[in-house]
Design a protein around this motif. Structure first.
Motif, PDB file in Angstrom:
ATOM      1  N   ALA A 188       0.868  -1.182   0.000  1.00 37.93           N
ATOM      2  CA  ALA A 188       0.000   0.000   0.000  1.00 37.93           C
ATOM      3  C   ALA A 188       0.903   1.230   0.000  1.00 37.93           C
ATOM      4  N   PHE A 190       1.143   5.604  -0.178  1.00 40.67           N
ATOM      5  CA  PHE A 190       0.420   6.834   0.103  1.00 40.67           C
ATOM      6  C   PHE A 190       1.276   8.024  -0.311  1.00 40.67           C
ATOM      7  N   PRO A 199      -4.846   5.308  -0.597  1.00 43.62           N
ATOM      8  CA  PRO A 199      -3.760   4.344  -0.819  1.00 43.62           C
ATOM      9  C   PRO A 199      -3.866   3.664  -2.180  1.00 43.62           C
TER      10      PRO A 199
END
Length: 211
Positions: A188, A190, A199
């Protein structure tokens, strides 16, 4: 012989890679294909052939591009410490990379990566605490910025890892597992500089088969 199948899945695009390796003495031959090789009928797209002697050299040949990539490895002693050196050259884009890692002990290592003819150079320090938790600060001279990562082993073969890049405020989280039979990685990412932090997710699976 050893066969490996790897699949990658994300919201934008999914892909797969398969490889077959055979040992002849201390040399390995490997053929790798991607989904581009079989989609729309068998073709040479995505086909790579490799000749490898572990710890000494790897020669990759990209069949459709007719491109060769050379990688040579060697280890020397510096103050009684092993210095692992790697030379990589891609003929197609005329790119040369030098990589070195000085191992002080089982817990401490300093490594550097430099692309010849550019300002792209990274220096990284790796510290492993108790054989379980690994800290890696890295300075990128090309971007004049720091990257930081921390990884911790859990449940035997599982590893949780967090990576932060100060240059673009990018945060990455990974959960991975490596084993003799199969493995996976769930990621994930970000972008903390954006107002809406959504995300970007991806997943990889790997299967190994001895024949």
């Amino acid at each position: 012989m050893k066969a490996t199948l790897k699949g990658r899945y994300d919201p934008d695009k999914s892909s797969s890679v398969a490889s077959l390796a055979a040992g002849i003495g201390d040399v390995k031959l490997r053929a790798t294909v991607t989904d581009a090789t079989v989609v729309k009928g068998p073709s040479l797209n995505g086909l790579t052939l490799a000749l490898e002697k572990p710890g000494f050299f790897i020669i990759d040949y990209d069949v459709p591009k007719k491109d060769v990539r050379f990688q040579f490895m060697n280890t020397i002693r510096v103050a009684e410490k092993p210095l692992n050196l790697t030379y990589i050259h891609s003929r197609g884009d005329n790119r040369t990379i030098l990589d070195g890692a000085l191992v002080f002990d089982s817990a401490n290592k300093v490594s550097a990566n430099y692309m010849v003819g550019t300002g792209n150079c990274k220096v990284k320090y790796t510290y492993t605490h108790g054989g379980v938790t690994t800290f890696e600060p890295c300075y990128d001279f090309g971007k004049n910025s720091w990257d930081f990562s921390i990884a911790r082993k859990v449940y035997g073969d599982d590893v949780f890892k967090a990576i932060y890049q100060t240059s673009n405020q990018h945060l990455g989280l990974e959960w991975s597992r490596n084993s003799m039979l199969n493995g996976f990685k769930i990621s994930a990412s970000f972008n903390l500089s954006e107002e809406s932090i959504v995300p970007k997710l991806s997943a990889e699976t790997t299967w190994n088969l001895e024949m």
